[in-house]
Design an enzyme around this catalytic site. Structure first.
Site, mmCIF file in Angstrom:
data_model
loop_
_atom_site.group_PDB
_atom_site.id
_atom_site.type_symbol
_atom_site.label_atom_id
_atom_site.label_comp_id
_atom_site.label_asym_id
_atom_site.label_seq_id
_atom_site.Cartn_x
_atom_site.Cartn_y
_atom_site.Cartn_z
ATOM 1 N N ALA A 64 -56.290 56.706 -60.990
ATOM 2 C CA ALA A 64 -56.375 56.629 -59.537
ATOM 3 C C ALA A 64 -57.496 57.548 -59.085
ATOM 4 O O ALA A 64 -58.002 58.363 -59.861
ATOM 5 C CB ALA A 64 -55.049 57.037 -58.884
ATOM 6 N N GLU A 69 -52.778 62.402 -56.453
ATOM 7 C CA GLU A 69 -53.936 62.033 -55.642
ATOM 8 C C GLU A 69 -53.816 62.556 -54.215
ATOM 9 O O GLU A 69 -54.809 62.966 -53.611
ATOM 10 C CB GLU A 69 -54.130 60.515 -55.649
ATOM 11 N N GLU A 103 -58.778 69.390 -61.246
ATOM 12 C CA GLU A 103 -57.834 68.556 -61.981
ATOM 13 C C GLU A 103 -56.713 69.357 -62.627
ATOM 14 O O GLU A 103 -55.551 68.970 -62.566
ATOM 15 C CB GLU A 103 -58.572 67.717 -63.026
#
Length: 975
Positions: free
Chosen positions: A372, A408, A430
């Site tokens: 995503a 996300e 991340e």
């Protein structure tokens, strides 16, 4: 001197040490100034970044042990004397030399320079077409500093057809004012105004999204056009400074398209305006009020259905929520919407972070390289992480959707509002956001279960990466193609590094650090160091040595030795760390490792010391626990407090004891895993020697039976406690990986459990049968998980009873979780019922790409002898294509995870996958390069397999027209 007891000899050593440091710093400065351009600068970076901390981190003149007080116990540690690493003595510097040609291909973290000309504002006009050309005009406002007048301006660009370019209204001429090559456009300094701080640049290009098989930039997927710009896809949309530190305001994005073909036109931010253009076309204008790098830009245009909802933030903002997909899949969007609202609520409650736009849109796309993408206000998802209903999605699918939707969304702050200065800092966003989504998943479910799942994944994927030629720090020092560094190391190990901050600082201290991080850096592009500084400054602690987690690759081994003194009532625990060499890092410096420890009295299992976090900073330290009443069994590395491999001489009885009494749920599970692994690896050794395999350990079998028969245990925890360790994780413990011997040992254990406990397994399986229709709840998820684990043990006999049991569950199941579990067992057995089930599954799922992916995967993972021939046949199936990443991963990716079939002795599995990598590379280099990574551990196998895997790596490397992406991976694998 601050200590009166420093001896003269120590003072002399200190002076020598200071002189040596100054000499080495001068050497490093010369290298960084490019006097030695061929030296590997990643290693130099590690050295230079740590010189200033050596004296503090490695050498102590204290002759007395230090003490640390806490509310209940006192413990001490002793420091080991300092020794210079061989790298700093000059022992491995020659190994850091590489060819100049290789260096020229690479980008280095230390080469970062801010831009003198920078895009500040962007306006874009898209004339979109599903077939044929799309025309894109960019209007860029660019600022320039006074010392940039003699510099050319480079704009990244790939596969673009230039129509026109003007600067401040004046047309620019190719070869006179600018030039174009395969990498982009260079505008000569003579074209720029000399006396202006800013200028306007307008560029018009054409692209062909319908021919874009790389799935980067603007491309067609089914009935829509969509974008993927991270990491370097925006350069395939228009000429631009495609780097994350260029944070610009996208003040207007105008999308125009055919009204019938593309009724939905989406981009980032808030919708400003929309209208018709004649009878057939229409437009929508979007504005994003926040600065963002171009990798967060997004466009979607197509004929899509959706569901809508709303969320009111705690600050009072009403946010419109909408999730889009193909119309036929709208009934599978509800869970994603629930997950989105839960994520928004959790981030407000946990970190006081609110959403900042009026709209939040998600689009599910079938053709997608990644999982995503967190584009500001317009998340684009792989359909695998959005679409779900009980008939087509498993419980694991539901958990993954919840976690990825959360991930996300959480990027809105950790990635969007604060982003990376350069791609070397990828783990900044991340690793942090993976940790946050893990926290969220723990909150929504079970903390213990989530932690076990995370560690199983880390050991199965990241630990092997860390011991391979592809090993790299979580913040890489160099790369050729950035897409190759979206790795388990950057994500999963990066999250473990963030978790260690949390462990060291506590929840309150970690949140203080997060608050300061946002206060300092909101709206900026920053570095991993900026995050570390915020954590240190907010809590007034020294985290200098902690930087080594960003500088060094490899998985540390943590050796532990304990000794109880009954007379003194003390327990000493010595901890020693060692990290094996990795590419470009032959010597390792000690990490700052938080080691969570508890003590349980051996005589009765009572916890006599609750969890304490020890900070291991030296190569070796001894911690002394006082007031310990009775000999203890230590529970070390509780909740997996650091991503290391623990070595402690537990007896089988000790492990069984911890399984029974440990109050830490993770370590209770871990004790069972270690007991099973020890037994399986022992059987593997016998299988390698060709000796008959004996009966399995009675201690293991008794513990397994006790766990099976527990009635008041969390059923998901119980299921994981009954699961054997992941094969790839056990392979990591072998000097030479032997997939056949390891597989034989695992099968022997499963058959032995079946033979010894068959009736009890069957009784428990029957008792766990569903009492009604499918329900999505934690209790029911646990029940299904436990029942299906038991089915896995019951089916290994492969007799008629096992076939009937599996087939009956397949036929009667009203949900995909139970169907998948049953058919995954059946495909390991040759029978007519297996054929019927596979035919039935295909007929059910042939119009649903995600269900069809499952059909391909279960066959690729079969244990039957003819799997490779079956997989080859499936590549000719009309529903198979190399162009769709999900479909490719479902068959070829799954096959590479079939240990005995991919690693077949004759090399047929290697040859097949090598051929597929070469074919895929011509279509989608990013997917091909990741698939090529399946050969990364080739040096860990026997000589014959090494030779055959190396042959395929060379075949790929030498393939005509091999991409930079794939070439980088295979070159690094070869070493």
């Amino acid at each position: 001197t601050k200590q009166n007891h420093i001896s003269n000899s120590n003072m002399i050593r200190l002076y020598v040490f200071i002189i040596y440091i100054n000499m080495m710093l001068a050497f490093v400065r010369n290298i960084q100034n490019r006097t030695c351009p061929r030296v590997n600068r990643a290693e130099i970076s590690m050295i230079s970044s740590n010189f200033g901390r050596f004296a503090k981190s490695y050498y102590s003149f204290d002759s007395k042990p230090q003490k640390f007080e806490n509310s209940s116990k006192v413990f001490k540690f002793k420091k080991k004397s300092f020794d210079f690493p061989a790298t700093l003595r000059g022992g491995s510097m020659l190994s850091a030399v590489s060819t100049l040609t290789e260096q020229q291909k690479e980008k280095f973290r230390l080469d970062y320079k801010p831009l003198n000309r920078k895009i500040e504002e962007v306006k874009l006009d898209f004339d979109l077409n599903l077939e044929g050309h799309t025309v894109i005009t960019s209007h860029l406002k660019i600022s320039q500093s006074m010392n940039s007048s003699d510099e050319d301006l480079f704009l990244d660009g790939e596969d673009l057809e230039l129509i026109g370019i003007n600067l401040n209204g004046q047309q620019l001429k190719e070869s006179i004012d600018f030039k174009i090559d395969l990498k982009g456009m260079t505008i000569h300094s003579s074209a720029f105004p000399k006396d202006s701080e800013a200028f306007d640049l307008n560029i018009t290009v054409k692209v062909r999204p319908d021919l874009n098989t790389k799935l980067a930039g603007l491309y067609k997927s089914g009935k829509m056009l969509c974008t993927q710009c991270e990491a370097e896809g925006f350069r395939r949309i228009t000429y631009f400074q495609d780097r994350p530190d260029v944070m610009a305001k996208f003040s207007r994005v105008r999308l125009e398209a055919d009204k019938k073909m593309c009724p939905v036109l989406l981009s980032n931010g808030n919708k400003l305006e929309s209208g018709d253009i004649g009878a057939d076309r229409h437009y929508v204008i979007w504005e994003d009020p926040f600065l963002k790098p171009c990798y967060l830009f997004a466009v979607v245009a197509g004929d899509l259905g959706s569901i809508k909802d709303s969320y009111r933030t705690k600050g009072g903002r009403n946010v419109h929520l909408e999730i889009y997909t193909e119309s036929e899949n709208v009934d599978k969007l509800d869970w994603a919407m629930e997950s989105l609202k839960a994520s928004m609520k959790w981030d407000e409650t946990t970190y006081d972070l609110e959403y900042d736009l009026d709209m939040f849109n998600i689009v599910a796309v079938n053709d997608f390289n990644m999982g995503a993408m967190e584009n500001k206000g317009l998340n684009i998802f792989n359909t695998a992480y959005v679409l779900a209903k009980p008939e087509t999605a498993t419980d694991n699918d539901y958990e993954n959707i919840e976690g990825v939707v959360g991930h996300e969304y959480f990027h809105n702050w950790t990635g969007n509002r604060v982003t990376c200065r350069d791609w070397f800092q990828l783990t900044l966003k991340e690793g942090l956001t993976v940790f946050r989504d893990q926290q969220f998943s723990s909150f929504m479910g079970s903390d213990a279960v989530n932690r076990i799942e995370n560690v199983r994944g880390l050991r199965a994927r990241q630990f092997p990466e860390d011991s391979s030629p592809l090993a790299h720090p979580i913040r890489p020092e160099q790369y050729q193609v950035m897409d190759n560094f979206y790795t388990s190391t950057v994500y999963q190990k990066g999250a473990e590094v963030i978790r260690m901050y949390h462990t060291l600082l506590g929840d309150k201290g970690f949140k203080k650090g997060m608050k300061l991080y946002f206060e300092r850096h909101d709206g900026k592009a920053v570095t991993c160091d900026d995050f570390r500084f915020a954590m240190a400054d907010a809590n007034k602690v020294d985290l200098d040595q902690f930087e080594r987690w960003y500088l060094q690759a490899g998985t540390p081994t943590l050796e532990a030795f304990g000794k109880y003194d009954e007379a003194e009532k003390t327990y000493s625990l010595t901890l020693r760390q060692l990290t094996k060499p990795t590419p470009n890092q032959s010597e390792k410096l000690p990490f700052h490792i938080p080691v969570a420890v508890g003590l349980l009295r051996k005589s009765d299992g009572v916890e006599i010391m609750p969890t304490k976090v020890l900070e291991l900073k030296e190569s070796e330290q001894t911690f002394l626990f006082e007031g310990v009443e009775g000999e203890p069994v230590p529970s070390i590395l509780r909740n997996f407090s650091a991503p290391v491999k623990l070595r402690f001489e537990y007896s089988d009885e000790d492990l069984a004891f911890l399984m029974k009494y440990d109050t830490d749920s993770f370590n209770c599970w871990e004790a069972g895993q270690q007991l099973a692994q020890r037994m399986i690896l022992g059987l593997t050794d016998l299988a390698q020697k060709g000796e008959p395999l004996p009966e399995i350990s009675p201690i293991f079998l008794d513990s397994f039976e006790a766990t099976l028969m527990q009635g008041n245990m969390d059923k998901s925890l119980q299921a994981y406690a009954l699961s054997l360790p992941v094969a790839s994780a056990m392979a990591e413990e072998m000097d030479v990986i032997d997939p056949d011997a390891l597989s034989s040992a695992i099968k022997h254990v499963k058959l032995s459990i079946n033979a010894a406990l068959k009736q009890k397994l069957l009784n428990r399986y029957t008792a766990l049968a569903p009492s009604g229709p499918y329900v999505k709840s934690s209790d029911e998820v646990g029940r299904r998980r436990l029942r299906n684990i038991i089915l896995g043990y019951l089916h290994v006999s492969k007799d008629s009873d096992a076939i009937e049991l599996c087939y009956d569950q397949y036929v009667s199941a009203d949900n995909m979780t139970d169907k998948m579990a049953a058919i995954s067992c059946l495909v390991n057995i040759e029978s007519s019922k297996t054929d019927l089930a596979l035919k039935s599954f295909y007929e059910f799922g042939k119009d649903d790409p995600l269900v069809l992916n499952k059909w391909f995967s279960i066959q690729a993972l079969s244990d039957l002898p003819n799997v490779l021939e079956k997989v080859k046949t499936l590549t000719e199936h009309p529903d198979f294509t190399l162009k769709n990443p999900n479909r490719l991963r479902s068959l070829i990716g799954a096959f590479t995870g079939n240990m005995t079939k991919f690693h077949a002795k004759d090399g047929s599995g290697y040859e097949f996958v090598g051929k597929v990598v070469i074919e895929t590379d011509k279509i989608n280099a990013q997917v091909a390069s990741r698939l090529a990574g399946c050969f990364r551990q080739w040096k860990r196998f026997d000589e014959s397999r090494q030779s055959m895997m190396k042959e395929q790596l060379l075949r790929i490397k030498n393939a005509e027209g091999v991409s930079r992406d794939t070439l980088e991976v295979v070159t690094r694998c070869l070493g």
